[in-house]
Write a protein that holds these residues in place. Sequence first.
Motif, mmCIF file in Angstrom:
data_model
loop_
_atom_site.group_PDB
_atom_site.id
_atom_site.type_symbol
_atom_site.label_atom_id
_atom_site.label_comp_id
_atom_site.label_asym_id
_atom_site.label_seq_id
_atom_site.Cartn_x
_atom_site.Cartn_y
_atom_site.Cartn_z
ATOM 1 N N THR A 17 0.828 -1.206 0.000
ATOM 2 C CA THR A 17 0.000 0.000 0.000
ATOM 3 C C THR A 17 0.865 1.260 0.000
ATOM 4 O OG1 THR A 17 -1.742 -1.201 1.169
ATOM 5 C CG2 THR A 17 -1.896 1.199 1.181
ATOM 6 N N MET A 18 1.931 1.269 0.782
ATOM 7 C CA MET A 18 2.802 2.446 0.828
ATOM 8 C C MET A 18 3.418 2.727 -0.543
ATOM 9 S SD MET A 18 4.753 2.487 4.523
ATOM 10 C CE MET A 18 5.576 0.932 4.310
ATOM 11 N N LEU A 19 3.998 1.710 -1.161
ATOM 12 C CA LEU A 19 4.636 1.911 -2.468
ATOM 13 C C LEU A 19 3.603 2.281 -3.533
ATOM 14 C CD1 LEU A 19 7.283 -0.969 -2.504
ATOM 15 C CD2 LEU A 19 7.649 1.467 -2.019
ATOM 16 N N SER A 20 2.459 1.650 -3.478
ATOM 17 C CA SER A 20 1.405 1.933 -4.456
ATOM 18 C C SER A 20 0.872 3.359 -4.304
ATOM 19 C CB SER A 20 0.258 0.932 -4.305
ATOM 20 O OG SER A 20 0.701 -0.369 -4.587
ATOM 21 N N LEU A 21 0.705 3.807 -3.073
ATOM 22 C CA LEU A 21 0.204 5.162 -2.826
ATOM 23 C C LEU A 21 1.237 6.209 -3.247
ATOM 24 C CD1 LEU A 21 -2.277 6.672 -1.762
ATOM 25 C CD2 LEU A 21 -1.271 6.572 0.520
ATOM 26 N N LEU A 22 2.514 5.926 -2.990
ATOM 27 C CA LEU A 22 3.582 6.840 -3.437
ATOM 28 C C LEU A 22 3.464 7.087 -4.938
ATOM 29 C CD1 LEU A 22 6.958 5.772 -1.762
ATOM 30 C CD2 LEU A 22 5.922 8.031 -1.716
ATOM 31 N N TYR A 23 3.377 6.001 -5.691
ATOM 32 C CA TYR A 23 3.304 6.120 -7.152
ATOM 33 C C TYR A 23 1.966 6.702 -7.613
ATOM 34 C CZ TYR A 23 2.566 4.959 -12.011
ATOM 35 O OH TYR A 23 2.239 5.041 -13.345
ATOM 36 N N SER A 24 0.875 6.170 -7.092
ATOM 37 C CA SER A 24 -0.441 6.544 -7.624
ATOM 38 C C SER A 24 -0.817 8.000 -7.365
ATOM 39 C CB SER A 24 -1.527 5.628 -7.058
ATOM 40 O OG SER A 24 -1.779 5.926 -5.709
ATOM 41 N N CYS A 25 -0.174 8.643 -6.395
ATOM 42 C CA CYS A 25 -0.462 10.044 -6.101
ATOM 43 C C CYS A 25 0.733 10.956 -6.357
ATOM 44 C CB CYS A 25 -0.904 10.197 -4.644
ATOM 45 S SG CYS A 25 -2.476 9.417 -4.286
ATOM 46 N N GLU A 30 5.841 13.193 2.375
ATOM 47 C CA GLU A 30 4.393 13.415 2.308
ATOM 48 C C GLU A 30 3.637 12.142 2.653
ATOM 49 O OE1 GLU A 30 4.534 16.889 -1.139
ATOM 50 O OE2 GLU A 30 4.180 14.809 -1.725
ATOM 51 N N LEU A 31 4.106 11.019 2.147
ATOM 52 C CA LEU A 31 3.468 9.736 2.464
ATOM 53 C C LEU A 31 3.544 9.462 3.961
ATOM 54 C CD1 LEU A 31 2.361 6.897 1.233
ATOM 55 C CD2 LEU A 31 4.645 6.146 1.880
ATOM 56 N N LEU A 32 4.734 9.643 4.528
ATOM 57 C CA LEU A 32 4.944 9.298 5.930
ATOM 58 C C LEU A 32 4.262 10.267 6.888
ATOM 59 C CD1 LEU A 32 8.648 8.106 5.718
ATOM 60 C CD2 LEU A 32 6.557 6.729 5.626
#
Length: 165
Positions: free
Chosen positions: A11-19, A25-27
């Motif tokens: 989910t973390m890696l996917s959210l980084l890319y998808s947004c 910002e992710l953390l």
Amino acid sequence: MTAHNNIKHKTMLSLLYSCGLRCSELLNLKPNDIDSHRGIVIIRQSKGKKDRIAPLSLKILEMLREYYVISKPTIWLFEGQNAGVPYSTKSLQSVLEQALQKTGIIKPVTLHWLRHSYATHLLESGTDLRYIQELLGHSSRKTTEIYTHVSTKSIQRIKSPFDDL
């Protein structure tokens, strides 16, 4: 993102890319920064102390819901081993390196490359540079122009004016 079985890592890696998020910002996301009703992620006080929004993919929303049920984050959307403590940048880079090993990719990749890929893929699919600038939170168009390099794929789609003669 099939390289990870761990739902948090995936989910973390996917959210980084998808947004197109920066690692920080992710953390720094909190659970209430995910607005599922409006289909957006709210990025608060990012670089330049500005807030912005990013569109939330339905696939990512489903992933986030699954992650949330399992992990039950308290303060931060992605917490470290202890509740209430944010996940570390170093650990996130390690997650990316593990994913690369599992997929057999041997070239060095950074977390920021996911953001760069997001911008490049938007550009290749025809998204206007002004929208990409807004999505990435760039105050200067020049930053976005440098950041989104011209790809071979984009050049190949250009039709020669000679063909219209």
